[in-house]
Design an enzyme around this catalytic site. Structure first.
Site, PDB file in Angstrom:
ATOM      1  N   ARG A  35       0.800  -1.218   0.000  1.00 48.04           N
ATOM      2  CA  ARG A  35       0.000   0.000   0.000  1.00 48.04           C
ATOM      3  C   ARG A  35       0.834   1.270   0.000  1.00 48.04           C
ATOM      4  O   ARG A  35       0.577   2.168  -0.781  1.00 48.04           O
ATOM      5  CB  ARG A  35      -0.944   0.001   1.206  1.00 48.04           C
ATOM      6  CG  ARG A  35      -2.013   1.070   1.148  1.00 48.04           C
ATOM      7  CD  ARG A  35      -3.008   0.915   2.281  1.00 48.04           C
ATOM      8  NE  ARG A  35      -3.684  -0.370   2.260  1.00 48.04           N
ATOM      9  CZ  ARG A  35      -4.573  -0.757   3.160  1.00 48.04           C
ATOM     10  NH1 ARG A  35      -4.876   0.048   4.168  1.00 48.04           N
ATOM     11  NH2 ARG A  35      -5.157  -1.935   3.080  1.00 48.04           N
ATOM     12  N   HIS A  81      -7.858  -5.149  -7.758  1.00 47.78           N
ATOM     13  CA  HIS A  81      -7.675  -4.339  -6.550  1.00 47.78           C
ATOM     14  C   HIS A  81      -8.996  -4.260  -5.788  1.00 47.78           C
ATOM     15  O   HIS A  81      -9.792  -3.346  -6.011  1.00 47.78           O
ATOM     16  CB  HIS A  81      -7.202  -2.940  -6.952  1.00 47.78           C
ATOM     17  CG  HIS A  81      -6.554  -2.170  -5.840  1.00 47.78           C
ATOM     18  ND1 HIS A  81      -5.338  -2.505  -5.302  1.00 47.78           N
ATOM     19  CD2 HIS A  81      -6.961  -1.066  -5.160  1.00 47.78           C
ATOM     20  CE1 HIS A  81      -5.010  -1.646  -4.357  1.00 47.78           C
ATOM     21  NE2 HIS A  81      -5.987  -0.763  -4.241  1.00 47.78           N
ATOM     22  N   TYR A 125     -17.919  11.133 -15.581  1.00 48.29           N
ATOM     23  CA  TYR A 125     -17.815  12.266 -16.498  1.00 48.29           C
ATOM     24  C   TYR A 125     -16.477  12.331 -17.222  1.00 48.29           C
ATOM     25  O   TYR A 125     -16.358  13.056 -18.202  1.00 48.29           O
ATOM     26  CB  TYR A 125     -18.011  13.583 -15.733  1.00 48.29           C
ATOM     27  CG  TYR A 125     -19.363  13.716 -15.077  1.00 48.29           C
ATOM     28  CD1 TYR A 125     -20.537  13.647 -15.821  1.00 48.29           C
ATOM     29  CD2 TYR A 125     -19.469  13.915 -13.711  1.00 48.29           C
ATOM     30  CE1 TYR A 125     -21.774  13.765 -15.216  1.00 48.29           C
ATOM     31  CE2 TYR A 125     -20.700  14.042 -13.092  1.00 48.29           C
ATOM     32  CZ  TYR A 125     -21.855  13.962 -13.861  1.00 48.29           C
ATOM     33  OH  TYR A 125     -23.079  14.078 -13.254  1.00 48.29           O
TER      34      TYR A 125
END
Length: 764
Positions: A35, A81, A125
């Protein structure tokens, strides 16, 4: 034989400490490896690597079309993931931000945020595809260049690391916070990194100082001016820890008739422009830099922040020097090159070690790709050998295919006549896997799958030419695998090709961050930048402070809020520092120019300094350089402190007099004589030399006077030869010229005050 409770229930027991410790260690390792810390080889964390791999699987090349970010995010989350889609989209959006990434890995279409700090638009978008730099990181992934591992549910496979054609870790930098460790690596210039890598290939024992000659410092996407000295940069790169001072880029713009303004065209890395404008406005409002009159943001696509000076006579260098000290126009970028070596071991590496990890990775990629290519060549040569045999025995091959029920087996049983290749000698000929005259299963299958249109003379010539070229290529690969020198030569050649696309000679690869000397910042005192004007400071009993213009009559009546009244009033100037002493033993300070005006009732002092609500104000006075002050508590303890040691630098004030439970600070007095007169609540007066008091910067002090009951009431310094003066209730001045009766050692009880001494036990 009876069973234990653990055997019956299938449960096991262990100590809480061991259980928590083991699980926390597992969590810590997961955070460090999967991470927070990047891999030194490709410079990526797992989420970024999975994003690029998923985009590759979606065939989103740099020359292809865009896909919705929501689709990309969904594929990453569903396939590789298993975390939140918001976190994945934020990571992908950052890869597309040209103000955050020196070499963006994602080509975004739509609103992906801006330098003002605005967030990207929703994933539904925006659209994205891979950038050319990302394709360079993925190049060779299909050629067995890296290891693959199962994804989280075992249904797919994902790369453990990317081949990485350039040192992405240093090129784009990285930051992250793990458990017990963190990393922060600023971005650098690819051209300089490749030059350093080539120098290390040429000389594996290259020193750290020599490496810095090729990589002089970070290169930030937002530009700016790096003002750290060369020695500090070398030390930071050598140890892997340090920092860099980065300033905004500015220029003086002439407006004619002697007027001018400063225009900031580049701001420091990771500084939001909107936050910077707010900070500059706050600097103007609080008069931290009185030389600055106004700030305007005239930015469009390029940064343009206009700074107006208060007067045309202001020195622009002095103005910017003050702004660098009081705003984010100058920041410090930390360096902590804590990375995963080989994807497993966290280590704080030097610049040389990070580049060595990249070069070793590139060598491993080269070896694996070369072996993979040799396997492909061997397979193709085997097929080509079968094709050539078919051309040499075309009638027999056609006869077998036409009439035999099992043509593949028949082709493999047949004894075929062979000839050596025309372009090579018998010594260079690579025999087929099986014995002389027999076709392999691969060759037989290839012959059966051959198209009829290939049975022409020209195709036979093409096959022989292809075979000759492949054999030469194989010989070259085999020679390279046997020679480490040739391997590094090949790696250097690949790096030079990368430099042609992304290096310093390309428009996007030119260095953006300038290297310069910091210069000496002129540290003008605050009062030197303020117009010196007389004021009258008034502080009410309820703690409301204001400053009237000019020196007004201190006896004149002033307006106060209902229930409030005057407490402190004195003449000062706008350049004066006003010292406030609280009964908690802390000093606080305010600049006279920053006090609220006298038109209204003022403002609460507690809003201007961090004075606790339960703390009372003991005294307010003007700070004088070189002055010595007596501070004392109600318990009769005190000492002498210099004005410089008492001056605070923050809103929180400065602790000087240490007070315990039930004890408060009682007074602060300037040292103006050679003796100290102390009077207690029991009306006993004691006089002793000031030299018996210690001079300290902070502490409880020593006992001034001994009390059986009560505590300290007042103290004053005096010149012993002049005696003691005070005012009686009628306002008349009383004088006691001979103080021999009350002269004694410090910390004694003293004697009753002289006749006529005020009943409130105060000297004034």
């Amino acid at each position: 034989m009876s069973s234990t409770p653990e055997e019956e229930t299938g449960l096991t027991s262990e100590s809480l400490t061991r259980a928590i410790g083991g699980r926390y260690l597992t969590y810590a390792l997961s955070t460090i490896m999967h991470r927070a810390l990047p891999d030194a080889r490709d410079g990526l964390k797992p989420v970024h690597r999975r994003i690029l791999y998923a985009m590759r699987e979606l065939r989103l090349g740099s020359n292809g079309g865009y896909r919705k970010s929501a689709k990309i995010t969904g594929d990453v989350m569903g396939n590789y993931h298993p975390h939140g889609d918001a976190a994945i989209y934020d990571a992908m959006a950052r890869l597309a931000q040209d103000f955050a990434m020196r070499y963006p890995l994602v080509d975004g279409q739509g609103n992906f945020g801006n330098i003002d700090g605005d967030n990207p638009a929703a994933a539904r978008y925006t659209e994205a595809r891979m950038a050319a730099t990302a394709e360079a990181l993925l190049e060779g992934l299909d050629e067995d260049s890296v290891d693959f591992r199962p994804n989280y549910d075992g249904t797919l496979r994902e790369p453990v690391v990317l081949p990485a054609a350039f040192p992405n870790l240093l090129a784009n930098g990285a930051s992250g916070i793990a458990v017990g460790m963190a990393t922060n690596i600023p971005p650098h210039n690819i051209g300089e990194l490749i030059a350093g890598s080539l120098a290390m290939i040429q000389d594996p024992d290259l020193s750290d100082d020599a490496l810095v000659e090729h990589i002089p410092g970070p290169d930030f996407p937002t530009g700016g001016v790096l003002v750290e000295d060369a020695a500090t940069i070398r030390e930071a790169y050598r140890t892997g820890r340090g920092g860099f001072r980065l300033r905004a880029k500015w220029e003086k713009e002439d407006l004619g008739r002697g007027n001018w303004q400063i225009v900031v065209t580049e701001i420091p890395y990771q500084v939001a422009k909107s936050k910077l404008i707010e900070k500059l406005a706050e600097v103007i409002q609080l008069k931290k830099v009185p030389l600055l009159a106004d700030v305007r943001d005239e930015s469009t696509e390029d940064v343009r922040i206009v700074l107006e000076p208060r007067a045309r006579t202001v020195d622009p260098e002095v103005l910017m020097g003050q702004l660098f000290r009081n705003s984010d126009l100058e920041v410090r970028i930390s360096l902590n090159m804590n990375v995963l070596i080989d994807g497993r071991t966290p280590k704080v590496c030097s610049l040389k070690e990070v580049l060595r990890a990249f070069l070793d990775h590139r060598r491993e990629v080269l070896l694996r790709r070369s072996r993979h290519r040799m396997e492909k060549i061997d397979h193709r040569l085997e097929v080509l050998e079968g094709f050539i045999i078919a051309f040499l025995n075309l009638d027999r091959v056609i006869d077998i295919i036409r009439y035999d029920n099992e043509p593949r087996a028949a082709l493999m049983r047949e004894e075929w006549a062979r000839t050596y290749p025309r372009a090579l000698t018998e010594k260079d000929y690579v025999p087929p896997p099986k014995g002389e005259g027999e076709l392999t299963e691969v060759q037989a299958e290839a012959i059966l799958n051959m198209r009829l249109r290939s049975l022409r003379r020209l195709e036979e010539m093409e096959l022989r030419r292809e075979r000759d070229e492949l054999m030469k290529e194989r010989a070259g690969l085999e020679a390279m695998l046997e020679s480490e020198r040739k391997q590094w030569r090949k790696i250097a050649e690949e790096l030079r090709k990368v430099a042609m696309f992304f290096g310093s000679e390309t428009p996007a690869g030119k260095r953006r961050t300038l290297l310069a000397e910091a210069g000496e910042v002129v540290a003008l005192p605050m009062e030197a930048m303020i117009d010196r004007e007389p004021i009258t400071v008034i502080l009410s009993r309820m703690g409301w402070v204001r400053a009237l213009k000019g020196h007004v009559n201190l006896e004149a009546e002033q307006k106060f809020k209902d229930g409030d009244g005057p407490r402190f009033a004195f003449h000062a100037e706008t350049t004066d520092k006003i010292m406030i002493f609280g009964d908690n033993g802390r000093f606080y300070s305010l600049l006279g120019a920053n006090l609220p005006g006298g038109r209204g009732m003022g403002e609460p002092l507690r809003l201007m300094v961090d004075l606790p609500n339960d703390c009372e104000i003991v005294d307010v006075r003007i700070w004088r350089a070189g002055e010595k002050l007596l501070v004392a508590s109600t318990a009769g303890d005190g000492f002498v402190v210099t004005a410089e040691d008492a001056l605070p630098q923050t809103r929180a004030g400065k602790a000087v007099l240490t007070v315990g439970d039930g004890v408060k600070a009682a007074l602060v007095r300037p040292i103006t004589g050679d003796h100290l007169a102390v009077v207690g609540e029991n009306r006993k007066l004691l006089v002793f030399p000031v030299s018996e008091l210690p001079e300290m910067a902070r502490g409880k002090g020593v006992k001034l006077q001994k009390y059986k009951d009560g505590g300290l009431s007042d103290a004053v310094t005096l010149t012993y030869s002049e005696g003691l003066k005070w005012k009686d209730p009628a306002g008349r001045t009383r004088h006691e010229p001979d103080l021999g009766e009350w002269l004694a050692k410090r910390s004694t009880a003293g004697r009753m005050a002289p006749r006529g001494f005020p009943q409130d036990n105060k000297f004034n």
